[in-house]
Design a protein around this motif. Structure first.
Motif, mmCIF file in Angstrom:
data_model
loop_
_atom_site.group_PDB
_atom_site.id
_atom_site.type_symbol
_atom_site.label_atom_id
_atom_site.label_comp_id
_atom_site.label_asym_id
_atom_site.label_seq_id
_atom_site.Cartn_x
_atom_site.Cartn_y
_atom_site.Cartn_z
ATOM 1 N N ILE A 102 26.701 -39.314 -23.425
ATOM 2 C CA ILE A 102 26.610 -38.795 -22.057
ATOM 3 C C ILE A 102 27.043 -37.335 -21.978
ATOM 4 O O ILE A 102 27.762 -36.840 -22.842
ATOM 5 C CB ILE A 102 27.431 -39.635 -21.036
ATOM 6 C CG1 ILE A 102 28.898 -39.738 -21.458
ATOM 7 C CG2 ILE A 102 26.832 -40.992 -20.807
ATOM 8 C CD1 ILE A 102 29.797 -40.347 -20.390
ATOM 9 N N GLU A 103 26.572 -36.681 -20.914
ATOM 10 C CA GLU A 103 26.975 -35.314 -20.576
ATOM 11 C C GLU A 103 27.694 -35.396 -19.241
ATOM 12 O O GLU A 103 27.172 -35.983 -18.293
ATOM 13 C CB GLU A 103 25.750 -34.426 -20.375
ATOM 14 C CG GLU A 103 25.114 -33.911 -21.615
ATOM 15 C CD GLU A 103 23.915 -33.016 -21.300
ATOM 16 O OE1 GLU A 103 23.810 -32.495 -20.161
ATOM 17 O OE2 GLU A 103 23.079 -32.861 -22.191
ATOM 18 N N ILE A 104 28.874 -34.800 -19.167
ATOM 19 C CA ILE A 104 29.640 -34.820 -17.919
ATOM 20 C C ILE A 104 29.718 -33.395 -17.387
ATOM 21 O O ILE A 104 30.115 -32.471 -18.105
ATOM 22 C CB ILE A 104 31.064 -35.377 -18.148
ATOM 23 C CG1 ILE A 104 30.996 -36.790 -18.737
ATOM 24 C CG2 ILE A 104 31.873 -35.372 -16.858
ATOM 25 C CD1 ILE A 104 32.326 -37.307 -19.256
ATOM 26 N N ASP A 105 29.350 -33.207 -16.120
ATOM 27 C CA ASP A 105 29.431 -31.907 -15.467
ATOM 28 C C ASP A 105 30.903 -31.533 -15.305
ATOM 29 O O ASP A 105 31.731 -32.384 -14.973
ATOM 30 C CB ASP A 105 28.734 -31.993 -14.099
ATOM 31 C CG ASP A 105 28.631 -30.640 -13.415
ATOM 32 O OD1 ASP A 105 28.523 -29.620 -14.121
ATOM 33 O OD2 ASP A 105 28.682 -30.611 -12.168
ATOM 34 N N SER A 106 31.239 -30.264 -15.528
ATOM 35 C CA SER A 106 32.633 -29.845 -15.465
ATOM 36 C C SER A 106 32.751 -28.357 -15.174
ATOM 37 O O SER A 106 31.820 -27.595 -15.424
ATOM 38 C CB SER A 106 33.305 -30.141 -16.808
ATOM 39 O OG SER A 106 34.610 -29.636 -16.859
ATOM 40 N N ARG A 107 33.922 -27.968 -14.670
ATOM 41 C CA ARG A 107 34.234 -26.541 -14.619
ATOM 42 C C ARG A 107 34.591 -26.135 -16.053
ATOM 43 O O ARG A 107 35.202 -26.926 -16.780
ATOM 44 C CB ARG A 107 35.440 -26.275 -13.710
ATOM 45 C CG ARG A 107 35.185 -26.631 -12.263
ATOM 46 C CD ARG A 107 36.364 -26.291 -11.375
ATOM 47 N NE ARG A 107 37.588 -26.956 -11.848
ATOM 48 C CZ ARG A 107 38.786 -26.773 -11.310
ATOM 49 N NH1 ARG A 107 38.940 -25.957 -10.296
ATOM 50 N NH2 ARG A 107 39.846 -27.411 -11.791
ATOM 51 N N PRO A 108 34.227 -24.920 -16.479
ATOM 52 C CA PRO A 108 34.553 -24.510 -17.842
ATOM 53 C C PRO A 108 36.047 -24.598 -18.146
ATOM 54 O O PRO A 108 36.426 -24.987 -19.249
ATOM 55 C CB PRO A 108 34.059 -23.064 -17.909
ATOM 56 C CG PRO A 108 32.960 -23.008 -16.916
ATOM 57 C CD PRO A 108 33.388 -23.918 -15.800
ATOM 58 N N SER A 109 36.883 -24.258 -17.186
ATOM 59 C CA SER A 109 38.334 -24.284 -17.428
ATOM 60 C C SER A 109 38.812 -25.688 -17.774
ATOM 61 O O SER A 109 39.595 -25.875 -18.712
ATOM 62 C CB SER A 109 39.085 -23.755 -16.204
ATOM 63 O OG SER A 109 38.715 -24.478 -15.040
ATOM 64 N N ASP A 110 38.333 -26.700 -17.047
ATOM 65 C CA ASP A 110 38.714 -28.083 -17.348
ATOM 66 C C ASP A 110 38.121 -28.526 -18.683
ATOM 67 O O ASP A 110 38.785 -29.181 -19.481
ATOM 68 C CB ASP A 110 38.233 -29.035 -16.242
ATOM 69 C CG ASP A 110 39.029 -28.877 -14.955
ATOM 70 O OD1 ASP A 110 40.251 -28.663 -15.031
ATOM 71 O OD2 ASP A 110 38.425 -28.973 -13.869
#
Length: 198
Positions: A102-110
């Motif tokens: 799976i691919e999980i959407d995220s903020r780059p910092s997290d």
């Protein structure tokens, strides 16, 4: 499939222009480009704590994510800074277990705070690198390695608001000077102003 550029963490410094924010400087592993990303204080702390191998009394959010992922046998394959829209970066966490990927959407910092916990590689799309990175010469890279401390300079809000008043040539000169001074926050703001005009 889009070309990906592998990045490494080069530095983390407080951002003088935005109180409570930090600039995370990512560098191309096999190249001379730098990608400055403005992040929040909590994410900066989460990244710094893991890099310094400090063990907090209680698990932080990203430690909790790691425990959760481990409990369900998920491994983090890589982090990809996949897009940038209106100066905001987007990232995806690529992970898998025995039965799914799976691919999980995220903020780059997290995503980067999670990557340092899993010892996972961080990549950036070539499109984002070409839009948002700052180029370093070999000489500047040597100078950067020689000076262990980042010298960030304070920029007054008056100077900040007047970036739009400068010509493109002047902005490019200012960008070179900011890079030479290792003032990544200022360089990022100048880069954004130049990108708006192109």
């Amino acid at each position: 499939m889009e070309k990906l550029v592998e990045l490494e963490i080069l530095g983390l410094s407080s951002n003088h222009s935005q109180s409570g924010s930090f600039t995370l400087v990512m560098g191309e592993v096999e190249g001379s480009r730098r990608l400055p990303i403005v992040i929040g204080m909590f994410e900066a702390q989460a990244i710094a704590i893991e890099i310094e191998k400090i063990i907090p009394n209680r698990p932080m959010t990203h430690d909790l994510f790691k425990s959760f992922a481990n409990s369900f046998n998920y491994e983090i394959d890589k982090i990809v800074i996949s897009d940038m829209k209106e100066g905001v970066f987007y990232a995806k966490i690529h992970c898998h277990n025995e039965s799914s990927e799976i691919e999980i959407d995220s903020r780059p910092s997290d995503a980067i705070a999670i990557a340092v916990r899993f010892d996972s590689p961080v990549f950036c799309s070539e499109k984002v690198m070409s839009e948002a990175s700052i180029e370093f010469s070999e000489e500047e890279k040597k100078e950067e390695k020689a000076s262990s401390k980042s010298t960030t300079q304070k920029v007054s809000s008056k100077k900040e608001s007047s970036l739009k008043d400068f010509s493109l040539d002047k902005l490019n000169q200012m960008l070179d000077k900011a890079i030479n001074n290792e003032d990544y926050e200022k360089a990022a703001r100048i880069r954004d102003e130049i990108n708006k005009r192109n």
